[in-house]
Motif scaffolding. Structure first.
Motif: not given
Length: 185
Positions: A83-87
């Motif tokens: 959930g730390s960011g988008y790939g």
């Protein structure tokens, strides 16, 4: 009228002050860029979108639209498992976002995407992916035509000095029909 103006200003100030509870994702990848779009969640409804305790900025598995390339359909970026960011921004079919043959992001003036690195057509069409320009690029990048002189351009890695002269020569010979069709210069 004054009440309506006050209401609009108050609403704008409130929206600015409150902001969003999540941060805008910045999908990265081969030329992809973030796009403001509504997210489509593929995660379960029991998941939370943001958690200040864990620092999560998106729901794992959540997807959002992103710009793969100006001439391509929108791409998709998926929230990472933690959930730390988008790939990275990927094409709809899961492929990497990449410019077609003879095109690259670094070949454009300004902030263009996937402009023609192989120069020779009407300069106004360089940022567009039109069939005529792409046909000249394919002809020029073919083995035995200008593949050696235009190696850098055909790979979408910029513009060097040797290619343009070869394209003009090919426009009078092997690639004459394509050169004329795209408004060769």
């Amino acid at each position: 009228m004054r009440n309506l103006l006050f209401l609009c200003l108050f609403t704008a100030a409130l929206a600015t002050a409150c902001g969003s509870t999540t941060t805008d994702p910045e999908p990265t990848g081969s030329g992809g860029s973030a796009a403001s779009s509504t997210s489509e969640s593929s995660a379960s409804a029991s998941s939370t979108t943001s958690s200040s305790a864990s620092g999560a900025t998106c729901t794992p598995g959540e997807t959002m639209s992103c710009t793969c390339h100006a001439a391509s359909a929108p791409g998709v970026a998926t929230c990472l498992a933690d959930g730390s960011g988008y790939g990275p921004c990927m094409e709809q079919d899961g492929g990497d976002c990449g410019c077609p043959l003879g095109r690259g992001d670094g070949c454009c003036p300004g902030d263009g995407i996937c402009c023609a690195c192989v120069q020779g057509c009407d300069p106004n069409t360089d940022p567009l992916q039109d069939p005529e320009t792409d046909a000249l690029i394919a002809c020029v990048c073919a083995a035995g035509v200008c593949a050696d002189e235009c190696e850098r351009e055909c790979a979408g890695q910029g513009i060097a000095a040797d290619c343009r002269a070869c394209v003009q020569q090919a426009g009078a010979d092997a690639c004459k029909a394509e050169y004329e069709a795209c408004g060769g210069t």
